[in-house]
Scaffold this motif. Structure first.
Motif, mmCIF file in Angstrom:
data_model
loop_
_atom_site.group_PDB
_atom_site.id
_atom_site.type_symbol
_atom_site.label_atom_id
_atom_site.label_comp_id
_atom_site.label_asym_id
_atom_site.label_seq_id
_atom_site.Cartn_x
_atom_site.Cartn_y
_atom_site.Cartn_z
ATOM 1 N N PHE A 46 5.322 5.048 2.853
ATOM 2 C CA PHE A 46 5.046 5.783 2.527
ATOM 3 C C PHE A 46 6.737 6.737 2.612
ATOM 4 N N GLN A 47 5.773 7.058 0.890
ATOM 5 C CA GLN A 47 6.708 7.828 0.300
ATOM 6 C C GLN A 47 6.744 9.596 -0.409
ATOM 7 N N PRO A 48 7.993 10.507 -0.824
ATOM 8 C CA PRO A 48 8.076 11.174 -0.088
ATOM 9 C C PRO A 48 8.064 12.419 -1.754
ATOM 10 N N ALA A 49 7.817 13.418 -1.790
ATOM 11 C CA ALA A 49 8.390 13.681 -2.998
ATOM 12 C C ALA A 49 7.409 13.701 -4.289
ATOM 13 N N LEU A 82 0.830 -1.302 -0.152
ATOM 14 C CA LEU A 82 -0.178 -0.062 -0.134
ATOM 15 C C LEU A 82 1.062 1.199 0.109
ATOM 16 N N ARG A 83 0.554 2.109 -0.892
ATOM 17 C CA ARG A 83 1.501 3.606 -0.924
ATOM 18 C C ARG A 83 0.493 4.881 -0.501
ATOM 19 N N GLY A 84 1.523 5.540 -0.034
ATOM 20 C CA GLY A 84 0.759 6.337 0.902
ATOM 21 C C GLY A 84 1.617 7.757 0.570
ATOM 22 N N ASP A 85 1.332 8.575 0.021
ATOM 23 C CA ASP A 85 2.549 10.160 -0.566
ATOM 24 C C ASP A 85 2.296 10.945 0.673
ATOM 25 N N ILE A 86 3.558 11.113 0.680
ATOM 26 C CA ILE A 86 3.349 12.486 2.448
ATOM 27 C C ILE A 86 3.975 14.069 2.286
ATOM 28 N N ASP A 87 4.363 13.861 1.062
ATOM 29 C CA ASP A 87 4.996 15.812 0.784
ATOM 30 C C ASP A 87 3.825 16.808 0.752
ATOM 31 N N ALA A 88 3.413 17.818 1.410
ATOM 32 C CA ALA A 88 2.454 19.254 0.651
ATOM 33 C C ALA A 88 2.423 19.601 -0.798
ATOM 34 N N LEU A 89 2.100 21.211 -0.915
ATOM 35 C CA LEU A 89 2.464 21.930 -1.893
ATOM 36 C C LEU A 89 2.778 23.527 -1.045
ATOM 37 N N PRO A 90 3.009 24.358 -2.252
ATOM 38 C CA PRO A 90 3.693 25.213 -1.194
ATOM 39 C C PRO A 90 2.574 26.328 -1.787
ATOM 40 N N TYR A 109 -1.410 -1.244 -3.979
ATOM 41 C CA TYR A 109 -2.706 -0.421 -4.442
ATOM 42 C C TYR A 109 -2.104 0.852 -3.847
ATOM 43 N N GLY A 110 -2.809 1.960 -4.194
ATOM 44 C CA GLY A 110 -2.260 3.474 -4.173
ATOM 45 C C GLY A 110 -4.145 4.131 -3.942
ATOM 46 N N LEU A 111 -4.058 5.229 -3.745
ATOM 47 C CA LEU A 111 -5.149 5.492 -3.841
ATOM 48 C C LEU A 111 -4.824 7.498 -3.682
ATOM 49 N N HIS A 112 -6.109 8.117 -4.217
ATOM 50 C CA HIS A 112 -5.937 9.587 -3.398
ATOM 51 C C HIS A 112 -7.046 10.290 -3.719
ATOM 52 N N VAL A 113 -7.837 11.349 -3.097
ATOM 53 C CA VAL A 113 -9.118 12.185 -2.510
ATOM 54 C C VAL A 113 -9.199 13.087 -4.145
ATOM 55 N N ASP A 114 -10.660 12.438 -4.035
ATOM 56 C CA ASP A 114 -11.452 13.160 -5.471
ATOM 57 C C ASP A 114 -12.364 14.006 -4.940
ATOM 58 N N VAL A 174 -3.851 13.021 3.697
ATOM 59 C CA VAL A 174 -5.294 11.812 3.840
ATOM 60 C C VAL A 174 -4.804 10.312 3.956
ATOM 61 N N HIS A 175 -3.608 10.527 2.668
ATOM 62 C CA HIS A 175 -3.163 9.332 1.921
ATOM 63 C C HIS A 175 -2.394 8.417 3.401
ATOM 64 N N THR A 176 -1.320 9.570 3.775
ATOM 65 C CA THR A 176 -0.594 8.787 4.466
ATOM 66 C C THR A 176 -1.499 8.030 6.288
ATOM 67 N N THR A 177 -2.282 8.835 6.431
ATOM 68 C CA THR A 177 -3.255 8.322 7.523
ATOM 69 C C THR A 177 -3.846 6.752 6.803
ATOM 70 N N VAL A 178 -4.300 7.252 5.729
ATOM 71 C CA VAL A 178 -5.021 6.227 5.801
ATOM 72 C C VAL A 178 -4.405 4.743 5.417
#
Length: 389
Positions: A134-137, A75-83, A160-165, A107-111
């Motif tokens: 838990f993937q950066p960048a 299961l993959r969750g990306d962890i970075d934010a946006l500027p 599996y990976g997911l994204h909020v929509d 959310v992805h990280t928390t899931v």
């Protein structure tokens, strides 16, 4: 799996999930700088007695032993934010000025953490081995490839990976067979000519005029060299050059992007772009050079795994919960590298709720989610695990 039991047990960790997500939301970090996020993930994993290691500086890979040790699901969750400046006024608004989780990676990280928390709290082993990534960048340099090179997918049978929509309502699950996101390539073009007085353009070679013809010709690739049933986008976003209004420009630089959904189309378009950039300037006595920097590859789901996601969603939320996307997103997503290497699929979970005024799009300072989506994501991934074994 007993769906009612899953819902009952998962609901017990709902408050924990919201607390974890809000903490990540308050402390966002940009790609490759997710040091606090890394440490918090490790802290949670340590509390749950899950072995882990650091990967690609701020990424984390963790493993949970399952009943069937011959199968491993990741299961993959990306962890970075946006500027982006967080414009919300909430208890969990970003404390870092100019940085915000405006794309839902908190959310992805928390899931992913929530899946681990579920098995920890229920004191049950997952049916198969679990690999938590838990993937950066994801928003910048792309952490997927270096993590894969560091062994993130070693021994993995499906991922599996997911994204909020923000385009679909809470309780809905978005699926897409085949290509879901485009590939990307950055185009860097240099057109060279010979400068002279603007009153006597015949004495020089106008690089700006050449560049104009190149831009127009590049657009004809999509309209005349690409089958109408195929997808491709060429956009030239910047044009720079020249020194004064009365001087014929001797050098023009253009920068753009190429987006495609099919690897063969991608290579064909790159070849044609090179021919246009190098060929047209010759007709004017100038020179054209191009550098094509490869970006993310296209995200192409495996239909078998999309079927599993669909089955999970129907079991959890009913037939009406499925939102099947008919067209691909021309934006990019580096989860593509994970399913390029092994079976798997990417899907979306609805976070929109107009009754709560949660309607702002992603990459917007007012972006927020209906937090019920976190629990939905956890249950979906748990059921995907059971349905894949």
């Amino acid at each position: 799996m007993d769906i009612q039991k899953l819902k009952f047990e998962a609901d017990k960790i709902k408050d924990w999930l919201i607390e974890v997500r809000r903490d990540f939301h308050k402390h966002p970090e940009l790609g490759t700088q997710e040091y606090r996020t890394h440490d918090k993930i490790c802290e949670y994993l340590k509390e749950m007695e899950i072995p882990y290691r650091t990967s690609f500086n701020t990424g984390v890979i963790a493993d949970i032993a399952g009943e069937n040790s011959n199968i491993t699901i990741a299961l993959r969750g990306d962890i970075d934010a946006l500027p982006i400046l967080d414009m919300k006024t909430t208890e969990y608004s970003s404390k870092i000025k100019g940085v915000c989780h405006a794309c839902g990676h908190d959310v992805h990280t928390t899931v992913v953490l929530g899946v681990a928390k579920y098995f920890y709290e229920t004191k049950t082993k997952p049916p198969v081995n679990l690999r938590l990534i838990f993937q950066p960048a994801e928003e910048t340099v792309g952490g997927a490839k270096p993590m894969i090179e560091d062994g993130a997918l070693d021994g993995v049978n499906a991922v599996y990976g997911l994204h909020v929509d923000d385009t679909i309502d809470i309780g809905k699950v978005g699926i897409k067979y085949g290509a879901m996101n485009a590939s990307s390539d950055t185009l860097k073009i240099k057109i060279s000519g010979t400068s002279c007085h603007g009153a006597y353009p015949s004495r020089g070679v106008d690089a700006l005029l050449i560049a104009s013809h190149v831009v127009i010709a590049l657009q004809s690739i999509v309209s005349r060299n690409l089958d109408a049933r195929e997808s491709g986008v060429i956009t030239i976003g910047t044009i720079n050059g020249g020194t004064a209004g009365n001087i014929v420009a001797n050098e023009i630089e253009l920068k753009g992007t190429l987006r495609t959904l099919n690897p063969e189309v991608r290579e064909r378009m790159k070849k044609r772009i090179k021919e246009v950039v190098e060929g047209i300037p010759l007709a004017f006595g100038g020179e054209g050079k191009i550098e094509i920097e490869p970006g993310y590859t296209a995200l192409i789901n495996h239909d078998k795994n999309v079927e599993i996601i669909k089955k999970s969603a129907i079991e959890l939320f009913g037939e009406e919960s499925i939102y099947e996307k008919k067209v691909a997103n021309m934006g990019v997503e580096d989860f593509s590298y994970f399913i390029e290497k092994t079976e798997g699929a990417f899907f979306t979970i609805g976070i929109r709720n107009s009754d709560k005024n949660i309607v702002a799009p992603a990459h917007n300072g007012n972006f927020d989610i209906d937090e019920e989506a976190i629990l939905n994501g956890v249950m979906m991934q748990i059921l995907n695990i059971y349905n894949t074994k």
